[in-house]
Scaffold this motif. Structure first.
Motif, mmCIF file in Angstrom:
data_model
loop_
_atom_site.group_PDB
_atom_site.id
_atom_site.type_symbol
_atom_site.label_atom_id
_atom_site.label_comp_id
_atom_site.label_asym_id
_atom_site.label_seq_id
_atom_site.Cartn_x
_atom_site.Cartn_y
_atom_site.Cartn_z
ATOM 1 N N ALA A 93 -36.913 -9.335 -40.332
ATOM 2 C CA ALA A 93 -38.193 -8.857 -38.807
ATOM 3 C C ALA A 93 -38.650 -9.846 -38.569
ATOM 4 C CB ALA A 93 -38.736 -7.657 -40.338
ATOM 5 N N LYS A 94 -37.608 -10.894 -38.037
ATOM 6 C CA LYS A 94 -38.724 -11.651 -36.773
ATOM 7 C C LYS A 94 -38.257 -10.835 -35.982
ATOM 8 C CE LYS A 94 -37.600 -16.803 -35.814
ATOM 9 N NZ LYS A 94 -36.904 -17.496 -35.903
ATOM 10 N N ILE A 95 -39.446 -10.941 -35.099
ATOM 11 C CA ILE A 95 -38.402 -10.945 -33.114
ATOM 12 C C ILE A 95 -37.465 -12.232 -33.201
ATOM 13 C CG2 ILE A 95 -40.811 -12.244 -33.030
ATOM 14 C CD1 ILE A 95 -40.561 -9.084 -31.339
ATOM 15 N N ILE A 96 -36.810 -12.515 -32.185
ATOM 16 C CA ILE A 96 -35.453 -12.878 -31.593
ATOM 17 C C ILE A 96 -36.466 -12.791 -30.312
ATOM 18 C CG2 ILE A 96 -33.350 -13.663 -31.487
ATOM 19 C CD1 ILE A 96 -34.633 -13.547 -34.316
ATOM 20 N N LYS A 97 -36.619 -11.672 -29.386
ATOM 21 C CA LYS A 97 -36.634 -11.383 -28.321
ATOM 22 C C LYS A 97 -37.711 -10.245 -27.867
ATOM 23 C CE LYS A 97 -31.836 -13.472 -26.113
ATOM 24 N NZ LYS A 97 -30.655 -13.182 -26.040
ATOM 25 N N LYS A 98 -38.164 -10.623 -27.127
ATOM 26 C CA LYS A 98 -38.981 -9.591 -26.082
ATOM 27 C C LYS A 98 -39.283 -9.700 -24.267
ATOM 28 C CE LYS A 98 -43.355 -7.751 -27.460
ATOM 29 N NZ LYS A 98 -44.337 -7.117 -28.071
ATOM 30 N N ASN A 99 -39.101 -8.114 -23.893
ATOM 31 C CA ASN A 99 -38.868 -8.104 -22.486
ATOM 32 C C ASN A 99 -39.662 -6.546 -22.196
ATOM 33 O OD1 ASN A 99 -37.011 -10.380 -21.484
ATOM 34 N ND2 ASN A 99 -35.508 -9.904 -23.262
ATOM 35 N N ARG A 100 -40.537 -7.130 -21.579
ATOM 36 C CA ARG A 100 -40.615 -5.897 -20.644
ATOM 37 C C ARG A 100 -39.635 -5.594 -19.025
ATOM 38 N NH1 ARG A 100 -46.425 -5.520 -17.383
ATOM 39 N NH2 ARG A 100 -46.350 -2.924 -16.969
ATOM 40 N N TYR A 101 -39.601 -5.028 -18.567
ATOM 41 C CA TYR A 101 -39.167 -4.163 -17.498
ATOM 42 C C TYR A 101 -39.597 -2.848 -16.808
ATOM 43 C CZ TYR A 101 -34.997 -6.523 -20.024
ATOM 44 O OH TYR A 101 -33.986 -7.305 -20.436
ATOM 45 N N THR A 102 -39.880 -3.381 -15.332
ATOM 46 C CA THR A 102 -40.821 -1.799 -14.955
ATOM 47 C C THR A 102 -40.616 -1.818 -13.557
ATOM 48 O OG1 THR A 102 -41.462 -4.385 -13.580
ATOM 49 C CG2 THR A 102 -43.035 -3.610 -15.372
ATOM 50 N N ASP A 103 -41.358 -0.708 -13.141
ATOM 51 C CA ASP A 103 -40.826 0.713 -11.935
ATOM 52 C C ASP A 103 -39.289 0.904 -11.960
ATOM 53 O OD1 ASP A 103 -43.220 0.478 -11.267
ATOM 54 O OD2 ASP A 103 -42.944 -2.261 -10.202
ATOM 55 N N ASN A 104 -38.779 1.500 -12.987
ATOM 56 C CA ASN A 104 -37.731 2.075 -12.504
ATOM 57 C C ASN A 104 -37.216 3.254 -13.721
ATOM 58 O OD1 ASN A 104 -35.265 2.544 -11.276
ATOM 59 N ND2 ASN A 104 -34.511 0.234 -11.183
ATOM 60 N N SER A 105 -36.414 3.834 -13.607
ATOM 61 C CA SER A 105 -35.660 5.265 -14.182
ATOM 62 C C SER A 105 -34.057 4.847 -14.879
ATOM 63 C CB SER A 105 -35.680 6.498 -13.396
ATOM 64 O OG SER A 105 -34.867 6.818 -12.638
ATOM 65 N N LEU A 106 -33.781 3.818 -14.705
ATOM 66 C CA LEU A 106 -32.201 3.460 -15.135
ATOM 67 C C LEU A 106 -32.463 1.292 -14.902
ATOM 68 C CD1 LEU A 106 -29.320 3.259 -15.185
ATOM 69 C CD2 LEU A 106 -28.722 3.102 -13.466
ATOM 70 N N TYR A 107 -31.890 1.310 -16.151
ATOM 71 C CA TYR A 107 -31.847 -0.401 -16.849
ATOM 72 C C TYR A 107 -31.073 -0.588 -17.342
ATOM 73 C CZ TYR A 107 -37.377 0.340 -15.981
ATOM 74 O OH TYR A 107 -38.254 0.332 -15.450
ATOM 75 N N THR A 108 -30.376 -2.046 -16.570
ATOM 76 C CA THR A 108 -29.056 -2.065 -17.211
ATOM 77 C C THR A 108 -29.477 -3.879 -18.293
ATOM 78 O OG1 THR A 108 -27.927 -1.596 -15.981
ATOM 79 C CG2 THR A 108 -26.912 -3.410 -16.724
ATOM 80 N N ILE A 109 -28.913 -3.914 -19.255
ATOM 81 C CA ILE A 109 -29.393 -5.559 -19.602
ATOM 82 C C ILE A 109 -27.687 -6.077 -20.474
ATOM 83 C CG2 ILE A 109 -31.481 -4.486 -20.784
ATOM 84 C CD1 ILE A 109 -30.497 -4.177 -23.791
ATOM 85 N N MET A 110 -28.306 -7.647 -20.960
ATOM 86 C CA MET A 110 -27.218 -7.968 -21.093
ATOM 87 C C MET A 110 -27.989 -8.895 -21.655
ATOM 88 S SD MET A 110 -25.077 -9.710 -17.700
ATOM 89 C CE MET A 110 -24.923 -7.689 -17.008
ATOM 90 N N GLY A 111 -27.535 -9.657 -22.962
ATOM 91 C CA GLY A 111 -27.643 -10.691 -23.520
ATOM 92 C C GLY A 111 -26.506 -11.051 -24.837
#
Length: 85
Positions: free
Chosen positions: A41-59
């Motif tokens: 339960a340790k947080i590794i990453k946290k991101n906020r993405y804005t102003d869209n209805s389709l998001y693509t993430i990679m990491g």
């Protein structure tokens, strides 16, 4: 209040060698918050993405184990388990 709900979410590959991709499709435009936690339960990453209805993430996640990807809008929340081998 924006009542965006998830239409579809894809997180792949799973299991993975560390690299991951994701697609998040919402019912309408909304901000999305993505948090990744390890199995302790340790947080590794946290991101906020804005102003869209389709998001693509990679990491990349370094270290074998189980991770939990929490994807949230203001009105909806989903949790996905990702295994790194």
């Amino acid at each position: 209040i924006n009542n965006a709900i998830f239409s579809e979410i894809f997180i792949y590959p799973n299991p993975t060698n560390g690299y991951y991709n994701g697609e998040i499709i919402l019912s309408n435009v909304s901000d999305v918050y993505i948090s990744i936690y390890d199995e302790n339960a340790k947080i590794i990453k946290k991101n906020r993405y804005t102003d869209n209805s389709l998001y693509t993430i990679m990491g990349f996640l370094e270290g074998k184990g189980i991770y939990f990807i929490v994807i949230e809008t203001n009105t909806d929340k989903k949790v996905y388990k990702l295994v790194v081998q």
